[in-house]
Write an enzyme that holds these catalytic residues in place. Structure first.
Site, PDB file in Angstrom:
ATOM      1  N   GLN A   1       0.826  -1.202   0.000  1.00 42.58           N
ATOM      2  CA  GLN A   1       0.000   0.000   0.000  1.00 42.58           C
ATOM      3  C   GLN A   1       0.863   1.257   0.000  1.00 42.58           C
ATOM      4  O   GLN A   1       2.041   1.220   0.359  1.00 42.58           O
ATOM      5  CB  GLN A   1      -0.901   0.014   1.242  1.00 42.58           C
TER       6      GLN A   1
ATOM      7  N   ASP B   1      -1.123  -0.521  13.912  1.00 41.39           N
ATOM      8  CA  ASP B   1      -0.993   0.806  14.529  1.00 41.39           C
ATOM      9  C   ASP B   1      -0.889   0.707  16.038  1.00 41.39           C
ATOM     10  O   ASP B   1      -0.407   1.623  16.701  1.00 41.39           O
ATOM     11  CB  ASP B   1      -2.188   1.685  14.149  1.00 41.39           C
TER      12      ASP B   1
ATOM     13  N   GLU C   1       0.436  -8.519  11.448  1.00 42.39           N
ATOM     14  CA  GLU C   1       0.441  -7.364  10.541  1.00 42.39           C
ATOM     15  C   GLU C   1       1.469  -7.620   9.445  1.00 42.39           C
ATOM     16  O   GLU C   1       2.671  -7.675   9.715  1.00 42.39           O
ATOM     17  CB  GLU C   1       0.769  -6.087  11.305  1.00 42.39           C
TER      18      GLU C   1
ATOM     19  N   ASP D   1      -8.878  -6.679  12.495  1.00 41.15           N
ATOM     20  CA  ASP D   1      -8.656  -5.236  12.415  1.00 41.15           C
ATOM     21  C   ASP D   1      -8.108  -4.838  11.053  1.00 41.15           C
ATOM     22  O   ASP D   1      -7.482  -3.795  10.914  1.00 41.15           O
ATOM     23  CB  ASP D   1      -7.692  -4.807  13.543  1.00 41.15           C
TER      24      ASP D   1
END
Length: 286
Positions: A31, A86, A106, A155
């Site tokens: 991303q 995060d 993640e 998440d």
């Protein structure tokens, strides 16, 4: 000269945020990540041009995705967070001393690094000694897990982008297998207000409803989300989010929150008629 960040919510609706300055811009294999500072929302992070969270409203999302299941399940020891780079979800989980392990999966290390630098109030959650970070694909991680977790929190940010695999029928089935016999899964369910987003909400509910015996959807107001309205999914093998909710037990913890309360917990499951109809239509297809 004024600088405005703009995000299209539909072909006819655009959100604009006046920005003081851009603090970071970078691209990983997954991303593009940008960090801005704005007078209204403070710092905010955008992924591929869409706001993911801001300093001003991240507490709503993180509190609602954590405290709702934690106030229902009476004995959470091991938690899996899919995404969560995060640190905001881990920060809220850190309030619960009975939790023994928090696995954060993640895939994008750049996302973690950016949040540690620019959002330390979130990223502090990753410093909890109970947290273990895995830089892996969440779907592949889950395939090798069975009967390991009391709570799984999905998440991930985007049902259409690089995390699309975390919103598939296979993903929900793998979550079911990875949970203990009384486990709970919660996940971000998107916003159903605009027509362009409705099908994703329908599909998520349909897949979760097929995989878990107990399914409910709850809501929150998050200003930077499309229409300022966001849904969460609660899928469980045993516990009902209202029938097994223990308000006294949670209030006795004296956790400081800015959005979540035990009254809000109950009210968040009271959905508008158009959302109820949407969900029931998908359940009737099963």
């Amino acid at each position: 000269m004024e600088f405005w960040f703009e995000e299209l919510h539909t072909d006819n609706v655009k959100m604009s945020i006046r920005v003081d300055k851009q603090l970071f811009s970078g691209e990983s294999e997954y991303q593009r990540i940008d960090v801005f500072h704005s007078p209204e929302f403070g710092r905010f992070l955008a992924s591929n041009g869409s706001v993911i969270f801001s300093e001003a409203d991240e507490f709503v999302y993180d509190e609602m995705i954590v405290h709702v299941p934690m106030s229902v399940h009476p004995g959470v020891k091991k938690v899996l967070v899919i995404g969560g780079g995060d640190g905001g979800v881990a920060r809220e989980l850190s309030h619960y001393p009975e939790i023994e392990e928090i696995d954060v999966v993640e895939e994008d290390q750049l996302f973690i690094d950016v949040c540690k630098e620019w959002f330390p109030d979130n990223a502090c959650g990753l410093e909890d000694p109970r947290v273990k970070i895995y830089n892996e694909n969440g779907l592949r991680f889950l395939r090798s897990r069975q009967d390991q977790y009391d709570l799984i929190i999905n998440d991930c940010t985007d049902p259409l982008g690089h995390t699309a695999g975390m919103f598939t029928k296979e993903f929900y089935g793998n979550c079911f297998r990875a949970l203990h016999e009384d486990g709970i899964m919660v996940y971000q369910h998107g916003s159903p207000f605009f027509d362009v987003d409705e099908e994703a909400c329908r599909a998520m509910h349909r897949k979760a409803f097929r995989s878990f015996p107990i399914n409910r959807v709850y809501q929150a107001h998050i200003p930077t989300c499309p229409a300022g309205y966001w849904l969460f999914g609660f899928a469980s093998k045993k516990y009902h989010p209202l029938k097994n909710f223990d308000a006294k037990r949670w209030n006795d913890r004296n956790i400081k929150t800015w959005y979540y309360t035990t009254n809000m917990h109950c009210g968040s499951f009271m959905l508008p008629r158009y959302v109820e109809d949407l969900l029931l239509e998908e359940e009737d297809k099963i």
